[in-house]
Design a protein around this motif. Structure first.
Motif, PDB file in Angstrom:
ATOM      1  N   UNK A 113      41.410  39.319  46.429  1.00 29.45           N
ATOM      2  CA  UNK A 113      40.053  38.831  46.201  1.00 29.45           C
ATOM      3  C   UNK A 113      39.485  39.454  44.931  1.00 29.45           C
ATOM      4  N   UNK A 114      38.211  39.210  44.663  1.00 25.60           N
ATOM      5  CA  UNK A 114      37.596  39.700  43.436  1.00 25.60           C
ATOM      6  C   UNK A 114      37.572  41.225  43.377  1.00 25.60           C
ATOM      7  N   UNK A 115      37.604  41.873  44.521  1.00 23.93           N
ATOM      8  CA  UNK A 115      37.603  43.331  44.556  1.00 23.93           C
ATOM      9  C   UNK A 115      38.988  43.945  44.533  1.00 23.93           C
ATOM     10  N   UNK A 116      40.023  43.117  44.432  1.00 23.11           N
ATOM     11  CA  UNK A 116      41.380  43.618  44.391  1.00 23.11           C
ATOM     12  C   UNK A 116      42.004  43.865  45.746  1.00 23.11           C
ATOM     13  N   UNK A 121      41.850  30.953  50.230  1.00 25.76           N
ATOM     14  CA  UNK A 121      40.756  30.188  49.639  1.00 25.76           C
ATOM     15  C   UNK A 121      39.848  31.067  48.780  1.00 25.76           C
ATOM     16  N   UNK A 122      39.729  30.700  47.523  1.00 27.32           N
ATOM     17  CA  UNK A 122      38.883  31.430  46.592  1.00 27.32           C
ATOM     18  C   UNK A 122      39.602  32.531  45.852  1.00 27.32           C
ATOM     19  N   UNK A 123      40.801  32.898  46.329  1.00 23.20           N
ATOM     20  CA  UNK A 123      41.498  34.063  45.781  1.00 23.20           C
ATOM     21  C   UNK A 123      42.713  33.633  44.966  1.00 23.20           C
ATOM     22  N   UNK A 124      43.517  34.605  44.494  1.00 26.76           N
ATOM     23  CA  UNK A 124      44.676  34.243  43.697  1.00 26.76           C
ATOM     24  C   UNK A 124      45.568  35.424  43.387  1.00 26.76           C
ATOM     25  N   UNK A 125      46.682  35.124  42.710  1.00 32.86           N
ATOM     26  CA  UNK A 125      47.616  36.140  42.233  1.00 32.86           C
ATOM     27  C   UNK A 125      47.169  36.505  40.823  1.00 32.86           C
ATOM     28  N   UNK A 176      46.336  41.195  35.113  1.00 27.63           N
ATOM     29  CA  UNK A 176      45.258  41.748  34.308  1.00 27.63           C
ATOM     30  C   UNK A 176      43.937  41.689  35.057  1.00 27.63           C
ATOM     31  N   UNK A 177      42.956  42.431  34.554  1.00 30.73           N
ATOM     32  CA  UNK A 177      41.636  42.523  35.195  1.00 30.73           C
ATOM     33  C   UNK A 177      40.623  41.741  34.379  1.00 30.73           C
ATOM     34  N   UNK A 178      39.994  40.754  35.004  1.00 25.11           N
ATOM     35  CA  UNK A 178      39.047  39.887  34.303  1.00 25.11           C
ATOM     36  C   UNK A 178      37.684  40.550  34.178  1.00 25.11           C
ATOM     37  N   UNK A 179      37.044  40.321  33.043  1.00 29.46           N
ATOM     38  CA  UNK A 179      35.661  40.749  32.823  1.00 29.46           C
ATOM     39  C   UNK A 179      34.841  39.523  32.460  1.00 29.46           C
ATOM     40  N   UNK A 180      34.719  39.239  31.174  1.00 31.29           N
ATOM     41  CA  UNK A 180      33.933  38.079  30.749  1.00 31.29           C
ATOM     42  C   UNK A 180      34.782  36.840  30.522  1.00 31.29           C
ATOM     43  N   UNK A 181      36.107  37.011  30.429  1.00 29.66           N
ATOM     44  CA  UNK A 181      37.016  35.885  30.171  1.00 29.66           C
ATOM     45  C   UNK A 181      38.142  35.907  31.197  1.00 29.66           C
ATOM     46  N   UNK A 182      38.477  34.717  31.710  1.00 30.35           N
ATOM     47  CA  UNK A 182      39.571  34.565  32.666  1.00 30.35           C
ATOM     48  C   UNK A 182      40.233  33.214  32.440  1.00 30.35           C
ATOM     49  N   UNK A 206      34.316  33.096  41.226  1.00 29.23           N
ATOM     50  CA  UNK A 206      34.126  33.581  39.866  1.00 29.23           C
ATOM     51  C   UNK A 206      33.663  35.042  39.867  1.00 29.23           C
ATOM     52  N   UNK A 207      34.255  35.895  39.014  1.00 30.50           N
ATOM     53  CA  UNK A 207      33.714  37.239  38.858  1.00 30.50           C
ATOM     54  C   UNK A 207      32.265  37.191  38.383  1.00 30.50           C
TER      55      UNK A 207
END
Length: 345
Positions: free
Chosen positions: A187-190, A221-225, A228-234, A269-270
């Motif tokens: 998830x977004x929190x790793x 759902x909503x998550x992924x493999x 790298x760690x996304x900030x402003x660009x993914x 989305x982050x």
């Protein structure tokens, strides 16, 4: 299964210790009274040793093993569990019975409701499977990816290798084991919420000849493999190989594989995301996912830019057209400020 029955199975396996090792720990070899192998997942090496002779129980029992590198130890039921990537103990005992040519066990008519079992396909099952696997360096997974022309394998800690991953066909066909790429879905929190399995040929030349060589488990759902760690660009796409191919041309851009068109359209989305690149597959499902994701992103103020392959997908571009052509095609599709940040010069 009662503890007595499990002990009896372990004893029976111990009587056939060398045959068990040759089957489930095939990367090792006999050395005197021991079978030497890298670890309980059947890696090459000599740090783990299994006693091939000895009493049925107690000190020095046949079938007992110790990994000198990790301090882990156990019996041959543990070997079957770890080498096959099994989660539920009932599956372990059924595999052992199959190896020993014993009849399948009867269901317990009075099951203990407190007996903890990991539900098949659960998040916990996915976490345990990923924990059983090993890094991909020097394994069949690395061979497979390189045969697909994917050489940008940095920040691929979300991918692991299992040498003998259980594959259950539909219907009543016998269970098989194949090498597999295990991918952690987070998830977004790793936090890991699921896992994705890709069964492979033992030499890494392609996918295993099974009906569904790719399967996912857990909460997707909503998550992924993630790579790298996304900030402003993914950058986000469907398949792992498609995303890693795009990352061959943009090696510093954080990317994620959602694993299907439907899941791509639903990614979360982050909070810091300002620009989303959509790594598109050129097919109707990919077009639909692209349109829904563009609409969702723009609805919350995120710039959405579609990256389109020349051929069917970016792995096909990489294999058929080459890395230089792939880089050129990607360079003209990303915004100028991202060229200096992410483009491979």
């Amino acid at each position: 299964m009662a503890r007595h029955d499990a002990s009896e199975l372990a004893h029976r396996l111990g009587r056939e210790a060398e045959a068990v090792c040759r089957h489930y720990l095939s990367s090792g070899k006999r050395a005197g009274r021991y079978w030497l192998v890298g670890d309980v997942q059947n890696s090459a090496g000599r740090s783990m040793f299994v006693r091939l002779t000895g009493p049925e129980s107690g000190k020095g029992a046949a079938g007992k093993w110790t990994d000198a590198a990790t301090g882990e130890h156990g019996d041959l039921l543990d070997v079957i569990r770890e080498s096959c990537g099994l989660i539920d103990f009932r599956d372990v005992t059924e595999e052992a019975r199959s190896f020993l040519s014993l009849p399948r066990s009867e269901p317990d008519p009075h099951p203990n409701p407190r007996a903890g079992r990991t539900p098949a396909g659960s998040t916990e099952s996915a976490q345990r499977l990923f924990a059983m696997a090993q890094p991909i360096g020097g394994t069949v997974v690395e061979t497979h990816l390189r045969k697909r022309a994917i050489t940008a394998l940095h920040e691929t800690g979300s991918l692991r290798f299992h040498p003998r991953c259980y594959y259950r066909p539909e219907g009543h066909a016998p269970t098989e084991t194949w090498p597999a790429m295990i991918a952690a879905v987070t998830d977004l929190g790793g936090v890991q919420t699921g896992a994705h399995r890709t069964w492979l040929l033992p030499n890494g030349s392609g996918k295993a000849p099974v009906e569904t060589p790719r399967r996912a488990m857990g909460n997707l759902l909503g998550h992924g493999v993630r790579f790298g760690v996304a900030d402003d660009v993914l950058a986000a796409g469907e398949g792992i190989e498609t995303v890693l191919s795009a990352r061959s041309g943009l090696p510093h851009m954080p990317m994620m594989a959602a694993l299907s068109a439907a899941h791509l359209a639903a990614i979360l989305f982050p909070a810091t995301l300002k620009r989303l690149y959509i790594v598109r597959d050129a097919d109707p499902a990919g077009d639909g996912a692209r349109d829904r994701l563009v609409e969702r992103a723009r609805g919350v103020g995120i710039e959405a830019i579609v990256l389109s392959p020349v051929l069917g997908d970016f792995n096909e571009d990489l294999r058929q057209l080459g890395i230089d052509a792939l880089r050129s095609a990607l360079r003209v599709q990303i915004v100028p400020e991202d060229v200096s940040r992410f483009f491979a010069m």
